[in-house]
Design a protein around this motif. Structure first.
Motif, short mmCIF file in Angstrom:
data_model
loop_
_atom_site.label_atom_id
_atom_site.label_comp_id
_atom_site.label_asym_id
_atom_site.label_seq_id
_atom_site.Cartn_x
_atom_site.Cartn_y
_atom_site.Cartn_z
N PHE A 139 0.82 -1.21 0.00
CA PHE A 139 0.00 0.00 0.00
C PHE A 139 0.86 1.27 0.00
CE2 PHE A 139 -3.40 -2.91 1.42
CZ PHE A 139 -4.39 -2.52 0.52
N THR A 140 2.01 1.22 0.66
CA THR A 140 2.92 2.37 0.63
C THR A 140 3.42 2.63 -0.78
OG1 THR A 140 3.62 1.99 2.92
CG2 THR A 140 5.11 3.28 1.52
N GLU A 141 3.72 1.56 -1.50
CA GLU A 141 4.23 1.69 -2.87
C GLU A 141 3.17 2.24 -3.81
OE1 GLU A 141 6.98 1.54 -5.97
OE2 GLU A 141 7.29 1.33 -3.80
N ILE A 142 1.95 1.75 -3.73
CA ILE A 142 0.93 2.27 -4.64
C ILE A 142 0.57 3.71 -4.29
CG2 ILE A 142 0.01 0.02 -5.30
CD1 ILE A 142 -2.36 0.52 -3.47
N GLU A 143 0.61 4.04 -3.01
CA GLU A 143 0.34 5.41 -2.60
C GLU A 143 1.34 6.38 -3.21
OE1 GLU A 143 -1.22 8.78 -0.53
OE2 GLU A 143 -2.06 6.87 -1.22
N ALA A 144 2.58 5.94 -3.36
CA ALA A 144 3.63 6.79 -3.93
C ALA A 144 3.37 7.12 -5.40
CB ALA A 144 4.99 6.12 -3.77
N HIS A 145 2.54 6.32 -6.07
CA HIS A 145 2.26 6.51 -7.50
C HIS A 145 0.82 6.94 -7.78
CE1 HIS A 145 6.16 4.77 -8.57
NE2 HIS A 145 5.92 3.88 -7.62
N ALA A 146 0.08 7.27 -6.73
CA ALA A 146 -1.34 7.55 -6.88
C ALA A 146 -1.63 9.04 -6.99
CB ALA A 146 -2.10 6.97 -5.68
N ALA A 147 -2.69 9.35 -7.73
CA ALA A 147 -3.16 10.74 -7.85
C ALA A 147 -4.47 10.88 -7.11
CB ALA A 147 -3.35 11.09 -9.32
N PRO A 148 -4.60 11.89 -6.25
CA PRO A 148 -5.87 12.07 -5.54
C PRO A 148 -6.98 12.50 -6.48
CG PRO A 148 -4.38 13.90 -5.10
CD PRO A 148 -3.59 12.89 -5.89
N LEU A 149 -8.18 12.08 -6.17
CA LEU A 149 -9.34 12.49 -6.95
C LEU A 149 -9.62 13.97 -6.68
CD1 LEU A 149 -11.74 11.79 -8.80
CD2 LEU A 149 -13.02 11.20 -6.73
N THR A 150 -9.55 14.76 -7.73
CA THR A 150 -9.85 16.19 -7.65
C THR A 150 -11.03 16.49 -8.57
OG1 THR A 150 -8.35 16.69 -9.46
CG2 THR A 150 -7.43 16.75 -7.22
N GLN A 151 -11.56 17.70 -8.47
CA GLN A 151 -12.64 18.09 -9.37
C GLN A 151 -12.16 18.08 -10.81
OE1 GLN A 151 -15.98 18.86 -8.38
NE2 GLN A 151 -16.21 18.50 -10.59
N GLU A 152 -10.93 18.53 -11.05
CA GLU A 152 -10.38 18.57 -12.40
C GLU A 152 -10.25 17.16 -12.98
OE1 GLU A 152 -9.59 22.21 -10.27
OE2 GLU A 152 -9.09 20.14 -9.75
N LEU A 153 -9.76 16.24 -12.18
CA LEU A 153 -9.62 14.86 -12.65
C LEU A 153 -10.99 14.24 -12.89
CD1 LEU A 153 -7.75 12.54 -13.34
CD2 LEU A 153 -7.62 11.98 -10.90
N PHE A 154 -11.92 14.52 -12.00
CA PHE A 154 -13.28 14.03 -12.18
C PHE A 154 -13.89 14.55 -13.49
CE2 PHE A 154 -17.84 14.71 -11.89
CZ PHE A 154 -18.29 13.44 -11.61
N ASP A 155 -13.73 15.82 -13.76
CA ASP A 155 -14.29 16.41 -14.98
C ASP A 155 -13.70 15.75 -16.22
OD1 ASP A 155 -15.80 18.10 -13.42
OD2 ASP A 155 -14.47 19.83 -13.67
N LEU A 156 -12.41 15.49 -16.20
CA LEU A 156 -11.74 14.81 -17.32
C LEU A 156 -12.33 13.42 -17.53
CD1 LEU A 156 -9.28 14.75 -19.35
CD2 LEU A 156 -8.01 13.66 -17.49
N LEU A 157 -12.48 12.67 -16.46
CA LEU A 157 -13.01 11.31 -16.55
C LEU A 157 -14.49 11.31 -16.94
CD1 LEU A 157 -11.18 9.85 -13.45
CD2 LEU A 157 -10.89 9.08 -15.81
N SER A 158 -15.23 12.29 -16.45
CA SER A 158 -16.65 12.39 -16.79
C SER A 158 -16.83 12.64 -18.28
CB SER A 158 -17.29 13.51 -15.98
OG SER A 158 -18.67 13.57 -16.23
N ALA A 159 -16.03 13.54 -18.85
CA ALA A 159 -16.10 13.81 -20.29
C ALA A 159 -15.73 12.57 -21.09
CB ALA A 159 -15.18 14.97 -20.65
N ARG A 160 -14.71 11.86 -20.63
CA ARG A 160 -14.29 10.63 -21.31
C ARG A 160 -15.38 9.56 -21.23
NH1 ARG A 160 -11.82 8.25 -25.44
NH2 ARG A 160 -11.15 6.15 -24.90
#
Length: 199
Positions: A139-160
């Motif tokens: 879990f420490t390793e995946i956390e180091a490569h993870a991006a938090p869910l933000t409104q901007e990321l959500f908007d990108l994924l929603s459009a996709r």
């Protein structure tokens, strides 16, 4: 250790939830695909258990928009969603109770219908084998490569997601024709090719 094989042995991943709440302090879930809120996530929210979730990020939007919306709406340090590229695990750690490691995603089909295969190790089994330390490292390793869910990321994924839905509708007839294909046709075709190549 329990072997979870869904319909094959009658032991489903969803069965773990029946007894896990009383011993669980927090849930850490690294599961690539999640399409449903009413499996693990609502269970955590209803039992007021902190949840850290890591899902897959790619062009197919493996974590559904309704799931992402629920996390974004909560905006709480107790309920965290992060996304990771090149990510395919299915590991759920009910900390204090035990861990599932297997093939099931957080989807209705995986929890109810599919043939899945996994194991559940109790917390004692994890500690006795030193697997708890390995899971912490995981879990420490995946956390180091993870991006938090933000409104901007959500908007990108929603459009996709909307674009993928549009394409799916446009290809509906072809998809239904393919889905109607039985595996017996595929097996028969393979046998025909063998006869031709051997002839």
């Amino acid at each position: 250790m329990e072997l979870l094989l869904n319909g094959i042995n009658g032991n489903y991943l969803r069965n773990i939830l029946l007894n896990a709440a009383k011993d669980t302090e927090r849930v850490d879930a690294a599961v690539a695909y999640a399409t449903e809120n009413d499996l693990l996530f609502e269970w955590c929210w209803n039992n007021k258990l902190p949840l850290r979730y890591w899902g897959r990020f790619d062009e197919q939007v493996p974590v559904s928009i309704p799931v992402l919306e629920q996390f974004l709406a909560r905006r709480s340090g107790r309920y965290v969603c992060k996304l990771v590229r090149q990510f395919h695990p299915k590991v759920i750690w009910w900390r204090g109770s035990g861990t599932y490691i297997g093939s099931a995603n957080l989807t209705q089909s995986a929890w109810w219908n599919n043939v899945e295969a996994g194991v559940f190790l109790t917390e004692d089994e994890l500690v006795d084998g030193g697997h708890d330390l390995q899971l912490e490292q995981f879990f420490t390793e995946i956390e180091a490569h993870a991006a938090p869910l933000t409104q901007e990321l959500f908007d990108l994924l929603s459009a996709r997601s909307k674009e993928l839905t549009r394409r799916k509708i446009a290809q509906k007839d072809a998809a239904e024709a393919f889905a109607a294909t039985t595996t017996s046709i595929v097996v028969s075709g393979m046998a025909d090719r063998r006869v031709i190549s051997e002839g």
